[in-house]
Write a protein that holds these residues in place. Structure first.
Motif: not given
Length: 285
Positions: A1-3, A119-120, A122, A272, A275
């Motif tokens: 998720m760390s875009t 952009n990651g 949440r 953020y 993963d």
């Protein structure tokens, strides 16, 4: 998720600043101007608590984004506001005051990479309530980002009573640290040397304010070298710190302006995390 991942090769805050100055993270900062600059000052003492505190935060508005940097109360010259308003971002990224540089970088990165799921980020809903209720809700959201067994010890840099309470509720020990020293609400000594205390702690829970006082980099390097979790709670630099995921920072609870203490209504935090594969030793930490 760390875009909104770290820029390749970025290992220090100063290098991130330099990339922004060179326009390598988005539009040429010389073409963007800060429309509004303001300082928010707050004093608080929650019901039932014997101690209070003050906050002072410099914020810069760039288009639809607001970047912020907390400072020690009274430390920011009044002239800083005049320096910032109407100035181009490139000049502010090179300003002599660290707080201005941090706030300008935060505004710039918020402009080019806002806190969105794409952009990651949440989203974490923060319910309406009193300042103490909202503080405790935020503390729960921050402490959830630590993956530790009961009995582990956490260095808390930037003493917030609600965070210390939340750690206790999970059976975690804490070493409170703040440059001002003193004692906590419960009479615990507040150490002043964060790096000196980090060696006896299993993980680090650190305020974004460390970006402007020069203590972030040593703590980031310590976490990276010793493979420790470093969780940032960030009103200061909320758009800056996610860029260090995988480079010493394991998670960020980002809280851009307006902060929870400004209003009794509901709000949103943005979390953020790396993963799972990236959290393992050798997995890009």
């Amino acid at each position: 998720m760390s875009t909104v991942a770290p820029v390749a090769g970025t290992v220090t805050f100063e290098e991130l600043l330099e990339r922004a100055r060179a326009g390598r993270l988005g539009p040429d900062p010389g073409t963007l101007r800060v429309a509004v600059a303001f300082v928010t000052r707050q004093a608080v003492r929650h019901d039932g608590q014997g101690t209070g505190y003050r906050n002072e935060v410099l914020s810069l508005r760039l288009s639809g984004a607001v970047g912020s940097c907390a400072v020690e109360p009274g430390a920011l010259p009044d002239a800083a506001i005049d320096d910032c308003v109407g100035a181009d971002v490139a000049r502010l990224l090179d300003h002599p005051l660290p707080a201005v540089r941090v706030a300008a970088l935060d505004a710039y990165l918020m402009h080019v990479g806002p806190h969105t799921p794409e952009n990651g980020a949440r989203p974490f809903p923060l319910p309406a309530g009193t300042s103490l209720e909202k503080s405790r809700a935020r503390a729960g959201a921050v402490v959830e980002l630590l993956d530790l067994p009961p009995g582990a010890t956490v260095l808390v840099v930037g003493v917030v009573n609600s965070l210390l309470e939340a750690l206790r509720s999970r059976g975690l020990r804490s070493v409170p640290c703040d440059l001002k020293g003193g004692v906590t609400e419960w009479g615990e000594e507040v150490v002043t040397d964060a790096l000196g205390a980090a060696g006896r702690c299993d993980a680090l829970l650190v305020s974004g304010m460390t970006l402007s006082n020069g203590t972030f980099e040593p703590l980031r390097r310590h976490a990276l070298t010793h493979d420790k979790q470093l969780v940032m709670f960030a009103q200061t630099g909320s758009a800056v710190l996610p860029r260090f995921l995988g480079h010493g920072v394991s998670a960020v609870c980002a809280e851009p302006y307006p902060f929870f203490w400004l209003d009794a209504g509901a709000g949103t935090l943005h979390r953020y995390c790396l993963d799972e594969a990236d959290r393992r030793p050798g997995g890009g930490r």
